[in-house]
Design a protein around this motif. Structure first.
Motif, PDB file in Angstrom:
ATOM      1  N   PRO A 177       0.836  -1.205   0.000  1.00 15.58           N
ATOM      2  CA  PRO A 177       0.000   0.000   0.000  1.00 15.58           C
ATOM      3  C   PRO A 177       0.866   1.248   0.000  1.00 15.58           C
ATOM      4  O   PRO A 177       1.960   1.242   0.562  1.00 15.58           O
ATOM      5  CB  PRO A 177      -0.787  -0.119   1.314  1.00 15.58           C
ATOM      6  N   PHE A 178       0.391   2.287  -0.677  1.00 16.06           N
ATOM      7  CA  PHE A 178       1.106   3.569  -0.593  1.00 16.06           C
ATOM      8  C   PHE A 178       0.113   4.653  -0.197  1.00 16.06           C
ATOM      9  O   PHE A 178      -1.093   4.505  -0.351  1.00 16.06           O
ATOM     10  CB  PHE A 178       1.842   3.894  -1.896  1.00 16.06           C
ATOM     11  N   PHE A 179       0.653   5.733   0.348  1.00 18.07           N
ATOM     12  CA  PHE A 179      -0.179   6.721   1.024  1.00 18.07           C
ATOM     13  C   PHE A 179       0.109   8.124   0.528  1.00 18.07           C
ATOM     14  O   PHE A 179       1.209   8.428   0.076  1.00 18.07           O
ATOM     15  CB  PHE A 179       0.082   6.670   2.543  1.00 18.07           C
ATOM     16  N   PHE A 180      -0.906   8.958   0.612  1.00 15.42           N
ATOM     17  CA  PHE A 180      -0.718  10.400   0.448  1.00 15.42           C
ATOM     18  C   PHE A 180      -1.639  11.083   1.443  1.00 15.42           C
ATOM     19  O   PHE A 180      -2.388  10.405   2.156  1.00 15.42           O
ATOM     20  CB  PHE A 180      -0.998  10.835  -1.004  1.00 15.42           C
ATOM     21  N   MET A 181      -1.556  12.392   1.542  1.00 12.82           N
ATOM     22  CA  MET A 181      -2.373  13.106   2.535  1.00 12.82           C
ATOM     23  C   MET A 181      -3.135  14.241   1.887  1.00 12.82           C
ATOM     24  O   MET A 181      -2.765  14.744   0.828  1.00 12.82           O
ATOM     25  CB  MET A 181      -1.485  13.713   3.621  1.00 12.82           C
ATOM     26  N   LYS A 182      -4.198  14.609   2.567  1.00 10.33           N
ATOM     27  CA  LYS A 182      -4.882  15.861   2.285  1.00 10.33           C
ATOM     28  C   LYS A 182      -4.810  16.677   3.569  1.00 10.33           C
ATOM     29  O   LYS A 182      -4.824  16.107   4.664  1.00 10.33           O
ATOM     30  CB  LYS A 182      -6.357  15.610   1.932  1.00 10.33           C
ATOM     31  N   PRO A 183      -4.761  18.020   3.464  1.00 10.84           N
ATOM     32  CA  PRO A 183      -4.793  18.806   4.698  1.00 10.84           C
ATOM     33  C   PRO A 183      -6.146  18.657   5.380  1.00 10.84           C
ATOM     34  O   PRO A 183      -7.174  18.438   4.718  1.00 10.84           O
ATOM     35  CB  PRO A 183      -4.575  20.245   4.222  1.00 10.84           C
ATOM     36  N   ALA A 184      -6.151  18.751   6.722  1.00 16.36           N
ATOM     37  CA  ALA A 184      -7.406  18.564   7.473  1.00 16.36           C
ATOM     38  C   ALA A 184      -8.472  19.551   7.012  1.00 16.36           C
ATOM     39  O   ALA A 184      -9.661  19.230   6.996  1.00 16.36           O
ATOM     40  CB  ALA A 184      -7.142  18.710   8.970  1.00 16.36           C
ATOM     41  N   ASP A 185      -8.039  20.760   6.608  1.00 19.68           N
ATOM     42  CA  ASP A 185      -9.057  21.754   6.230  1.00 19.68           C
ATOM     43  C   ASP A 185      -9.544  21.573   4.786  1.00 19.68           C
ATOM     44  O   ASP A 185     -10.335  22.384   4.303  1.00 19.68           O
ATOM     45  CB  ASP A 185      -8.594  23.182   6.521  1.00 19.68           C
ATOM     46  N   ALA A 186      -9.120  20.484   4.117  1.00 20.34           N
ATOM     47  CA  ALA A 186      -9.747  20.116   2.841  1.00 20.34           C
ATOM     48  C   ALA A 186     -11.095  19.435   3.079  1.00 20.34           C
ATOM     49  O   ALA A 186     -11.856  19.189   2.147  1.00 20.34           O
ATOM     50  CB  ALA A 186      -8.836  19.184   2.042  1.00 20.34           C
ATOM     51  N   LEU A 187     -11.365  19.133   4.362  1.00 19.38           N
ATOM     52  CA  LEU A 187     -12.607  18.452   4.733  1.00 19.38           C
ATOM     53  C   LEU A 187     -13.838  19.308   4.427  1.00 19.38           C
ATOM     54  O   LEU A 187     -13.849  20.510   4.687  1.00 19.38           O
ATOM     55  CB  LEU A 187     -12.566  18.173   6.238  1.00 19.38           C
ATOM     56  N   VAL A 188     -14.859  18.666   3.864  1.00 25.82           N
ATOM     57  CA  VAL A 188     -16.196  19.265   3.775  1.00 25.82           C
ATOM     58  C   VAL A 188     -17.117  18.307   4.514  1.00 25.82           C
ATOM     59  O   VAL A 188     -17.459  17.238   3.993  1.00 25.82           O
ATOM     60  CB  VAL A 188     -16.658  19.442   2.314  1.00 25.82           C
TER      61      VAL A 188
END
Ligand code: MN
Length: 261
Positions: free
Chosen positions: A79-90
């Motif tokens: 598995p490989f991973f990336f991130m989104k910033p927490a404030d990308a949340l809707v």
């Protein structure tokens, strides 16, 4: 958080606790003297009441074989991973239709419906056999992707941030607590646009299960309470345009509906 008589922002014990500060520091209610107002924590409503504060958003790439094939890959890989910033949340409340703005820099905004795992108890090097006790609950999420930018970044060997981590790129529906329900290892996962079916799969088709994903992820990062994990999308990803309404579903979880404006 509150503002005292001198106009200084004072962190409340609840805020300090969220910020990971000691209860002794929290008890002092020390003025924080932030030079600009701190951003409020991102949070997701919990089915039945309450808010789940979001720390980080991790995402797993290519975790369903058929989707890996549609993206041009055939071999099983770690598995490989990336991130989104927490404030990308809707965060979309139960029974509501969320709204996202069509982002700039793309002519190919794609939907990816995903099972989202909410981490309630942190840890590192978590064995897969212990993973379930670190899960607070589950939700339906959308890993919105600027596919044209992602293709360019892949071609150039560059990071995916601009394709994956943009504003409003992480709509999430209400979290259903796992307590008394157990891990989610099967169940239909589907997505329709304006009522037309686009994506269809089953959680049992995950290449790396939720437990295995937590095991792998917690070797690379110390998981924290409040982390969300987007666990990958089944086949059928495709574009949306302004005016579309996305209907994302996972059997047994509150629905997620999002309009693109
Ligand atoms: Mn994805």
């Amino acid at each position: 958080m509150c503002v005292d008589a001198r106009g200084i922002i004072v962190a409340t014990p609840a805020f300090l606790e969220h910020a990971g500060m000691s209860s002794a520091a929290a008890a002092m209610e020390a003025p924080m003297n932030f030079v600009i107002p701190p951003a409020p924590p991102a949070a997701v409503p919990v089915h039945g009441g309450g808010l789940f504060p979001v720390h980080r958003i991790y995402c797993v790439g290519r975790n369903y074989a058929e989707h890996a094939r549609e993206m041009g890959f055939s071999d099983r890989e770690p598995p490989f991973f990336f991130m989104k910033p927490a404030d990308a949340l809707v965060a979309v409340a139960e029974g509501q239709t969320g709204q996202i703005d069509y982002p700039g820099l793309t002519q190919n905004l794609h939907h990816e419906v995903e099972l989202v795992v909410a981490i309630g108890k942190g840890g590192r090097d978590i064995p897969a056999s212990d993973a379930a006790q670190h899960v607070y609950g589950h939700a339906v999420g959308l890993d919105m992707t600027r596919r044209d930018l992602q293709a360019q970044m892949k071609k150039d060997g560059r990071p995916w941030c601009i394709a994956k981590g943009f504003e409003q790129s992480a709509p999430v529906g209400p979290i259903l607590a796992a307590q008394g329900r157990g891990p989610m290892t099967s169940g239909a996962i589907t997505l329709a646009v304006n009522g037309q079916p686009r994506q269809s799969g089953d959680l049992r088709e995950l290449i790396w299960s939720v437990a295995e994903t937590i095991a792998h992820l917690s070797r690379a990062w110390t998981l924290q309470p409040g982390d969300l994990i987007f666990t990958g999308t089944p086949a059928g990803v495709g574009a949306v345009v302004r005016g579309d309404v996305i209907q994302a579903r996972i059997e047994g979880l509150p629905a997620l509906n999002v309009a693109v404006r």
